[in-house]
Write a protein that holds these residues in place. Structure first.
Motif, PDB file in Angstrom:
ATOM      1  N   ASP A 202       1.021  -1.480   0.238  1.00 52.52           N
ATOM      2  CA  ASP A 202       0.290  -0.039  -0.190  1.00 52.52           C
ATOM      3  C   ASP A 202       0.898   1.388  -0.160  1.00 52.52           C
ATOM      4  O   ASP A 202       1.548   1.594   0.784  1.00 52.52           O
ATOM      5  CB  ASP A 202      -0.549  -0.233   1.615  1.00 52.52           C
ATOM      6  N   ALA A 204       0.480   4.485   0.576  1.00 48.36           N
ATOM      7  CA  ALA A 204      -0.252   5.498   1.244  1.00 48.36           C
ATOM      8  C   ALA A 204       0.279   4.965   2.884  1.00 48.36           C
ATOM      9  O   ALA A 204       1.186   5.784   3.735  1.00 48.36           O
ATOM     10  CB  ALA A 204      -1.314   5.515   2.168  1.00 48.36           C
ATOM     11  N   THR A 205       0.462   3.311   3.145  1.00 50.46           N
ATOM     12  CA  THR A 205       1.458   2.351   4.629  1.00 50.46           C
ATOM     13  C   THR A 205       2.276   3.383   4.452  1.00 50.46           C
ATOM     14  O   THR A 205       3.440   3.522   5.219  1.00 50.46           O
ATOM     15  CB  THR A 205       0.766   1.621   4.280  1.00 50.46           C
ATOM     16  N   LEU A 208       3.595   7.251   4.615  1.00 50.76           N
ATOM     17  CA  LEU A 208       3.042   6.786   6.459  1.00 50.76           C
ATOM     18  C   LEU A 208       3.531   6.746   7.356  1.00 50.76           C
ATOM     19  O   LEU A 208       3.380   7.112   8.128  1.00 50.76           O
ATOM     20  CB  LEU A 208       1.554   7.101   6.420  1.00 50.76           C
ATOM     21  N   GLU A 210       2.754   2.671   9.722  1.00 49.69           N
ATOM     22  CA  GLU A 210       2.313   1.881   9.782  1.00 49.69           C
ATOM     23  C   GLU A 210       1.192   2.258  10.800  1.00 49.69           C
ATOM     24  O   GLU A 210      -0.182   2.388  11.233  1.00 49.69           O
ATOM     25  CB  GLU A 210       2.433   0.911  11.225  1.00 49.69           C
ATOM     26  N   ALA A 212      -0.465   5.104  10.459  1.00 52.46           N
ATOM     27  CA  ALA A 212      -1.551   6.338   9.853  1.00 52.46           C
ATOM     28  C   ALA A 212      -3.432   6.088  10.123  1.00 52.46           C
ATOM     29  O   ALA A 212      -3.023   4.873   9.964  1.00 52.46           O
ATOM     30  CB  ALA A 212      -0.850   6.934   8.281  1.00 52.46           C
ATOM     31  N   ILE A 214      -6.729   5.807   8.585  1.00 56.76           N
ATOM     32  CA  ILE A 214      -7.928   5.424   7.690  1.00 56.76           C
ATOM     33  C   ILE A 214      -8.280   6.482   7.349  1.00 56.76           C
ATOM     34  O   ILE A 214      -7.763   6.979   5.936  1.00 56.76           O
ATOM     35  CB  ILE A 214      -9.102   4.724   7.967  1.00 56.76           C
ATOM     36  N   GLN A 216      -6.240   9.628   7.165  1.00 61.71           N
ATOM     37  CA  GLN A 216      -4.951  10.517   6.966  1.00 61.71           C
ATOM     38  C   GLN A 216      -4.627   9.412   5.494  1.00 61.71           C
ATOM     39  O   GLN A 216      -4.129   9.548   4.241  1.00 61.71           O
ATOM     40  CB  GLN A 216      -4.003  10.408   7.739  1.00 61.71           C
ATOM     41  N   LYS A 217      -5.007   8.323   5.502  1.00 61.05           N
ATOM     42  CA  LYS A 217      -4.193   7.285   4.568  1.00 61.05           C
ATOM     43  C   LYS A 217      -5.826   7.575   3.155  1.00 61.05           C
ATOM     44  O   LYS A 217      -5.010   7.919   1.745  1.00 61.05           O
ATOM     45  CB  LYS A 217      -4.594   5.502   4.474  1.00 61.05           C
ATOM     46  N   PHE A 220      -3.822  10.524   1.201  1.00 60.80           N
ATOM     47  CA  PHE A 220      -2.614  10.668   0.715  1.00 60.80           C
ATOM     48  C   PHE A 220      -3.881   9.830  -0.835  1.00 60.80           C
ATOM     49  O   PHE A 220      -3.172  10.055  -1.187  1.00 60.80           O
ATOM     50  CB  PHE A 220      -2.031   9.464   1.272  1.00 60.80           C
ATOM     51  N   ASN A 221      -4.512   8.756  -0.713  1.00 66.46           N
ATOM     52  CA  ASN A 221      -4.827   8.202  -1.860  1.00 66.46           C
ATOM     53  C   ASN A 221      -5.408   9.771  -2.816  1.00 66.46           C
ATOM     54  O   ASN A 221      -4.994   9.280  -4.225  1.00 66.46           O
ATOM     55  CB  ASN A 221      -5.383   7.360  -1.339  1.00 66.46           C
ATOM     56  N   ASP A 227      -6.820   6.685  -5.498  1.00 68.94           N
ATOM     57  CA  ASP A 227      -8.483   6.122  -5.578  1.00 68.94           C
ATOM     58  C   ASP A 227      -9.217   5.830  -7.369  1.00 68.94           C
ATOM     59  O   ASP A 227     -10.136   5.203  -6.589  1.00 68.94           O
ATOM     60  CB  ASP A 227      -8.933   6.731  -4.705  1.00 68.94           C
TER      61      ASP A 227
END
Length: 433
Positions: A202, A204-205, A208, A210, A212, A214, A216-217, A220-221, A227
């Motif tokens: 992932d 985003a993971t 950012l 571990e 971070a 949901i 924030q992810k 980011f996407n 997305d």
């Protein structure tokens, strides 16, 4: 003189057009870039071919009828049968089976068609009917008219720019490499993006961390378009490649293209220094190894070249830093664009594999030139070894067509070879000095 130059340019242009039209890739781009010219040419060629077909068909029918009335076709059939029967008897095969009849029919038809084609061609020449020509040959003949050529250039300028690039071998090579580079770039983008998109990691993971959340992810996407569907993301990647938009880095939010361009001058200087270092060292090593083959110098040179080819550059760079910066402190360990001493170690490391490759190629090319007749010719004239290297080997390696004019020399009966020494001598050779 101007007219001669124009005719020469048109001849080269038409030759390049006929040559490149045979290649499927060039043919496609030629049709696209010169669509008006090819459309008009195809219509004109179709009309001309229909007229030529009527005349050639009548000549072919007349030729076949004349050959049949003269008994030539029957004579050909008998000759083919006799030849095939002799062949089958020699190999002890059955002359009355289906295989014999099938092969006889095929050979007879082929021989008859060849005889009819020859007679048709002769009758067409007598009647003044031109033989059928291909489309591109027909098009170049029509474009030989200056008025038609001007109209074609105005309507299909990109086509003629492409053909002018193809006239010169170097520009054609550069054009083909540039086109290949485009396909490679888009292919690499497609493969790498597809692998990363369908991988289990992932983004985003990874960026950012571990810890971070949901939200924030998801933010980011959304910010980086991760997305969106796969097709949309792939199209955006291709669009960024075309527009040179490399985005922003995850660390520091810095524009990637600006960062690359800021470091590009230093990279260019280092690359030039590495190439200069490789050429200055490799050419003398390769030449000396070729002059003294199978000696200690040759073995040492080839061993060093093989070792440099085998060494990983990152490991070689660390060894250089450890040896010349940390232990001996001869050269600085860190790079600074203002300090010229810092260019030495990177240039040596970057140019090491290039040096090894050029050394091996120079040696092999010089040895090939040494085996040619030019070497023995120079030796027969009394040239020294260094003079033969500079005037014979180098030119032979750089341009094999340079000395084609010397080929009649070997056919001259006044030359004779001493097989023991491989030296060609010339009677009264002082007249050639």
């Amino acid at each position: 003189m101007t007219e001669k130059k124009e005719n020469l340019l048109k001849k080269k242009l038409f030759e390049a057009m006929e040559l490149q039209f045979r290649k499927p890739g060039y043919r496609f781009f030629m049709f696209i870039l010169g669509l008006p010219t090819f459309l008009v040419g195809l219509v004109s060629y179709g009309i001309s071919r229909s007229q030529e077909t009527d005349g050639s068909r009548k000549c072919r029918e007349a030729a076949e009828e004349r050959l049949r009335s003269e008994g030539e076709l029957e004579r050909v059939r008998q000759e083919v049968r006799e030849h095939l029967e002799n062949k089958y008897r020699f190999f002890q095969k059955d002359c009355h089976g289906t295989a014999f009849e099938r092969e006889l029919a095929s050979l007879t038809k082929k021989a008859e068609q060849e005889m009819i084609d020859l007679r048709t061609k002769a009758m067409m020449e007598e009647a003044g009917i031109s033989a059928r020509t291909g489309f591109i040959r027909y098009l170049t003949k029509r474009l030989d008219n200056n008025g038609v050529l001007v109209l074609s250039v105005i309507s299909s300028l990109p086509l003629y720019l492409l053909m002018l690039l193809c006239v010169n071998p170097f520009s054609r090579y550069a054009l083909e490499r540039a086109a290949m580079m485009i396909f490679v770039i888009f292919g690499v983008v497609f493969v790498v993006f597809t692998i990363l998109h369908f991988s289990s990691s992932d983004p985003a993971t990874n960026v950012l961390g571990e810890t971070a959340t949901i939200e924030q992810k998801a933010e980011f996407n959304r910010a980086y378009g991760l997305d969106q569907p796969y097709v949309v993301q792939l199209f955006n990647q291709f669009k960024k490649v075309v527009t040179f938009d490399m985005g922003k880095s995850y660390s520091g939010n810095e524009d990637v293209l600006d960062a690359l361009m800021r470091k590009f001058p230093t990279t260019l200087v280092l690359s030039v220094c590495a190439i200069i270092f490789g050429l200055v060292v490799s050419l003398p090593l390769g030449i000396i190894a070729a002059i003294r083959p199978n000696t200690a110098w040759d073995y040492i040179t080839m061993f060093i070249a093989m070792m440099l080819l085998s060494l990983p550059q990152f490991w070689f760079g660390m060894i250089m830093i450890l040896s010349f910066s940390i232990k001996t402190k001869i050269l600085p360990a860190t790079f600074s664009a203002d300090n010229p001493w810092t260019y030495i170690m990177p240039s040596i490391v970057m140019g090491s594999q290039f040096l090894a490759s050029v050394t091996r190629m120079t040696r092999s090319s010089m040895l090939e030139g040494k085996k040619s007749g030019l070497h023995y010719y120079s030796q027969g004239k009394g040239a020294e070894q260094l003079e033969r290297c500079s005037s014979t080997y180098a030119r032979e390696c750089s341009d094999s067509d340079y000395y084609r004019g010397w080929s009649p020399v070997w056919a001259d009966s006044r030359w004779f070879g001493c097989a023991g020494k491989g030296i060609f001598c010339k009677r009264n050779r002082e007249s050639y000095h």
